[in-house]
Scaffold this motif. Structure first.
Motif, PDB file in Angstrom:
ATOM      1  N   THR A  30       0.843  -1.197  -0.088  1.00  0.00           N
ATOM      2  CA  THR A  30       0.092   0.057   0.006  1.00  0.00           C
ATOM      3  C   THR A  30       0.971   1.114  -0.073  1.00  0.00           C
ATOM      4  N   GLY A  31       0.362   2.399  -0.361  1.00  0.00           N
ATOM      5  CA  GLY A  31       0.993   3.680  -0.430  1.00  0.00           C
ATOM      6  C   GLY A  31       0.788   4.303   1.208  1.00  0.00           C
ATOM      7  N   THR A  32       1.969   5.092   1.571  1.00  0.00           N
ATOM      8  CA  THR A  32       1.597   5.947   2.516  1.00  0.00           C
ATOM      9  C   THR A  32       1.938   7.433   2.286  1.00  0.00           C
ATOM     10  N   GLN A  33       2.031   8.234   3.133  1.00  0.00           N
ATOM     11  CA  GLN A  33       2.428   9.819   3.171  1.00  0.00           C
ATOM     12  C   GLN A  33       3.892   9.572   2.998  1.00  0.00           C
ATOM     13  N   THR A  34       4.620   8.613   3.608  1.00  0.00           N
ATOM     14  CA  THR A  34       6.224   8.696   3.691  1.00  0.00           C
ATOM     15  C   THR A  34       6.760   7.679   2.672  1.00  0.00           C
ATOM     16  N   THR A  67      -1.171   0.695   9.399  1.00  0.00           N
ATOM     17  CA  THR A  67      -1.222   1.190   8.252  1.00  0.00           C
ATOM     18  C   THR A  67      -2.145   0.799   7.226  1.00  0.00           C
ATOM     19  N   ALA A  71      -5.728   1.561   5.422  1.00  0.00           N
ATOM     20  CA  ALA A  71      -5.604   1.724   4.164  1.00  0.00           C
ATOM     21  C   ALA A  71      -6.739   1.746   3.192  1.00  0.00           C
ATOM     22  N   HIS A 107      -3.940   5.127  -6.442  1.00  0.00           N
ATOM     23  CA  HIS A 107      -4.072   5.366  -5.103  1.00  0.00           C
ATOM     24  C   HIS A 107      -2.692   5.285  -4.479  1.00  0.00           C
ATOM     25  N   GLY A 108      -1.656   5.357  -4.924  1.00  0.00           N
ATOM     26  CA  GLY A 108      -0.255   5.255  -4.479  1.00  0.00           C
ATOM     27  C   GLY A 108       0.144   3.595  -4.168  1.00  0.00           C
TER      28      GLY A 108
END
Length: 161
Positions: A30-34, A67, A71, A107-108
């Motif tokens: 998954t994608g995160t802000q970092t 996380t 998500a 969605h990153g």
């Protein structure tokens, strides 16, 4: 034959009994802000073809649990026999993306190339179930390769073909 009532005193025996069921090996991303993260999971199964639903179960004690539980989207990569090093790497570290070819997806979420199958998913529900959460996802896109999938049985990697 060995019979027992499951409980803390029989945790090792229960794990061994459950290990008699062969599973595939996946990396969920998954994608995160970092940045992107991933984790190895063999607690994966199909749920429904119509609508297309799958589930996987991250351990609550995992540093990556929250996380993934929060998500909105994730991708499940069913690994090939040649991708065993990725299974080991993502079991230890959330970000060993330097070990594989990947691109950012919708969605990153990172999309790892070369998996036997890749399922891009939108999270439907997350339910706490004992020491794991059940993450139910709606499959929005599927990508497959003609490759031998990686399997896991009794604590050992192998293949089924």
């Amino acid at each position: 034959m060995n019979s027992f009532n499951p409980g803390p005193e029989h945790a090792i025996e229960l794990r061994a009994a459950l290990g008699k069921f062969a599973t595939g090996v996946t990396v969920v991303t998954t994608g995160t802000q970092t940045g992107p993260i991933g984790m190895t999971a063999n607690s994966f199964t199909s749920v429904s073809l119509n609508p297309p639903l799958v589930l996987w179960c991250p351990a609550v004690v995992s540093e990556r649990h929250d996380t993934f539980a929060q998500a909105s989207h994730f991708a499940i990569h069913i690994l090939t026999a040649d991708q065993r090093p990725l299974s080991d790497a993502f079991a230890r570290d959330a970000q060993p993306f330097h070990l594989c070819d990947w691109t950012p997806g919708p969605h990153g979420m990172p999309l790892i190339h070369g998996a036997a199958a890749r399922l891009e998913c939108a999270t439907e529900t997350v339910t706490l179930a004992g020491d794991h959460s059940i993450v139910l996802g709606r499959v929005t896109r599927v990508t497959t390769e003609d490759a031998v999938p990686l399997a896991f049985l009794g604590g050992t990697y192998g293949t089924v073909r």
